[in-house]
Structures are given as C-alpha cells and as structure tokens.
Design an enzyme around this catalytic site. Structure first.
Site, PDB file in Angstrom:
ATOM      1  N   ARG A  54       0.838  -1.206   0.000  1.00 46.30           N
ATOM      2  CA  ARG A  54       0.000   0.000   0.000  1.00 46.30           C
ATOM      3  C   ARG A  54       0.875   1.259   0.000  1.00 46.30           C
ATOM      4  NH1 ARG A  54      -5.244  -1.534   1.789  1.00 46.30           N
ATOM      5  NH2 ARG A  54      -5.181  -3.802   1.978  1.00 46.30           N
ATOM      6  N   THR A 100      -0.147  -3.446   7.432  1.00 41.28           N
ATOM      7  CA  THR A 100      -0.978  -4.074   6.408  1.00 41.28           C
ATOM      8  C   THR A 100      -2.455  -3.944   6.787  1.00 41.28           C
ATOM      9  OG1 THR A 100      -1.450  -6.135   5.199  1.00 41.28           O
ATOM     10  CG2 THR A 100      -0.877  -6.359   7.523  1.00 41.28           C
ATOM     11  N   ALA A 101      -3.316  -3.942   5.768  1.00 40.63           N
ATOM     12  CA  ALA A 101      -4.762  -4.028   6.028  1.00 40.63           C
ATOM     13  C   ALA A 101      -5.312  -5.263   5.336  1.00 40.63           C
ATOM     14  CB  ALA A 101      -5.469  -2.769   5.552  1.00 40.63           C
ATOM     15  N   SER A 102      -4.423  -6.259   5.095  1.00 35.39           N
ATOM     16  CA  SER A 102      -4.825  -7.536   4.470  1.00 35.39           C
ATOM     17  C   SER A 102      -5.619  -7.286   3.192  1.00 35.39           C
ATOM     18  CB  SER A 102      -5.598  -8.393   5.468  1.00 35.39           C
ATOM     19  OG  SER A 102      -4.795  -8.650   6.597  1.00 35.39           O
ATOM     20  N   HIS A 103      -6.843  -7.838   3.119  1.00 33.60           N
ATOM     21  CA  HIS A 103      -7.607  -7.768   1.866  1.00 33.60           C
ATOM     22  C   HIS A 103      -8.516  -6.549   1.790  1.00 33.60           C
ATOM     23  CE1 HIS A 103     -11.212  -9.036   4.018  1.00 33.60           C
ATOM     24  NE2 HIS A 103     -10.380  -9.766   4.742  1.00 33.60           N
TER      25      HIS A 103
END
Length: 222
Positions: A54, A100-103
C-alpha cells in the site's frame, strides 16, 4: 487521549482509513505502546518491521518507528505477513510489527502485532493491554539502528517452505502456473518459490483490489 472508536481493533490488529482514523500520530502512539509492551519482556528488544504494497505503508512505518524503544530494528521491507512470522524465531525477535490491512480496499491500512517467542498475534488480554497503553500515551521513542533484512527474510521463508515438499518430484512435472498476486506483498516470494520448483510461471499483473471476486479475477482467468 486517543479515540479508537473509528479504528477497527481485533486480535488480528488495528485497521483504519488512512488520513482519517489512521494517521502518522496514531501510528506513533501504537509504536510507543507496542514498544512498552515488548519492553516489559526485554528492555532492549529485537523487533522485526515489514509492510505490504500500500502507498501509505512507508509513512506509517516511519511513524511507528519513531515510537519504538532502543533496541535492534530489523527491516524486512515489503513481504507477506507469514514471512515476518517465519523470521521471528531464526532472527530471535522479541516482537514484530506488520503494516498491512490484508484484503481491505486500498484506502485502508493497519498494523499487526506479534510477540516472541510465541510468534503469534496478540491474544485478547494482550490486545486490551496494548489499547490501554495507547490510551494512556505510555512509552518513549528512542529507536535504535535500522538494519535492512529483505533478502534474508525471503530466503528464510523459502527454505522453510521447500523443506515441507518433495522438490524433485514437483520439478519433474514441469508445471505451468499463472500467478495473480493482486499487486500484493507475496508476489516476489511466490515467483521465487515457483522458479525453485522448476515451474513455468506466467505473472498476471492486474490493477485489481485485493478481494479475489469473480469480477477482479478476469485477467487471471484469461
């Protein structure tokens, strides 16, 4: 105090919308709080740091680092979350921070926290303790030297995976594999793994959101 109402907080970490509920100030407070939590176990901890792809990752990681205590900081760079977990034991880490914010969609980002020697995400009690430390503004940032460990991290994870499978048997099959990592952090490691396993790899680079819906997987299907 810090309002955490607009942040999603769970055992798997903290997520928010960048520039709204998730800012550099919030990141620094979480860095201080996690640093304080880890320092209760080791006053000069070894901490692993990593992020996904990101665009907000570098700025948030920088802010987290400002809040961390004096110790060894090992920067794994852009890697998938399991890579940071795989590296904790061999690198003798007391804790790890993954940005991270994964998916979740791209406007989101967040943090995952891991404690050694368990090498797992925080349990319920530890999450509550972290939130209490965030609210009270506990901790003092005195970050130590940042050491770059990207290549070492990839190799440690690769070795771990290759040890689990019959490499020669897979190589003999000369498999053809299409890879669509959705622009995610796992692509580099996955392509290397497939090369080591003698696969012919076609990398599909679609500009999709990370949720693998039928609509977003059109390029891969073709």
């Amino acid at each position: 105090g810090l309002s955490c109402m607009s942040l999603k907080v769970s055992y798997s970490g903290v997520r928010g919308i960048v520039g709204e509920s998730l800012t550099a100030e919030v990141a620094e407070r979480y860095g201080r709080a996690f640093g304080a939590l880890v320092s209760e176990r080791n006053p000069h901890p070894t901490l692993l740091l990593a992020r996904d792809t990101r665009p907000s990752g570098p700025q948030l990681l920088e802010a987290l680092i400002r809040g961390l205590p004096e110790g060894r900081l090992l920067d794994l760079g852009v890697v998938a979350t399991p890579t940071i977990q795989c590296c904790m034991q061999p690198l003798q880490a007391d804790g790890a921070l993954m940005v991270t914010a994964s998916h979740n969609p791209s406007q989101w980002n967040g943090f995952k926290f891991f404690l050694g020697p368990e090498n797992t995400v925080l349990d319920g009690a530890q999450t509550e303790r972290l939130q209490a430390l965030v609210q009270s503004g506990t901790g003092q940032g005195r970050p130590g030297q940042l050491l770059e460990m990207h290549e070492r991290a990839l190799e440690l994870h690769l070795e771990r995976v290759l040890a689990q499978v019959d490499c020669e048997r897979i190589r003999r099959r000369a498999l053809r594999v299409a890879v669509d990592a959705g622009g995610g952090a796992g692509e580099e490691l996955l392509v290397r793994l497939l090369e080591r396993l003698g696969c012919f790899t076609a990398v599909v680079r679609s500009g999709r959101e990370s949720e693998p819906t039928a609509e977003s997987l059109k390029d891969l299907c073709q």
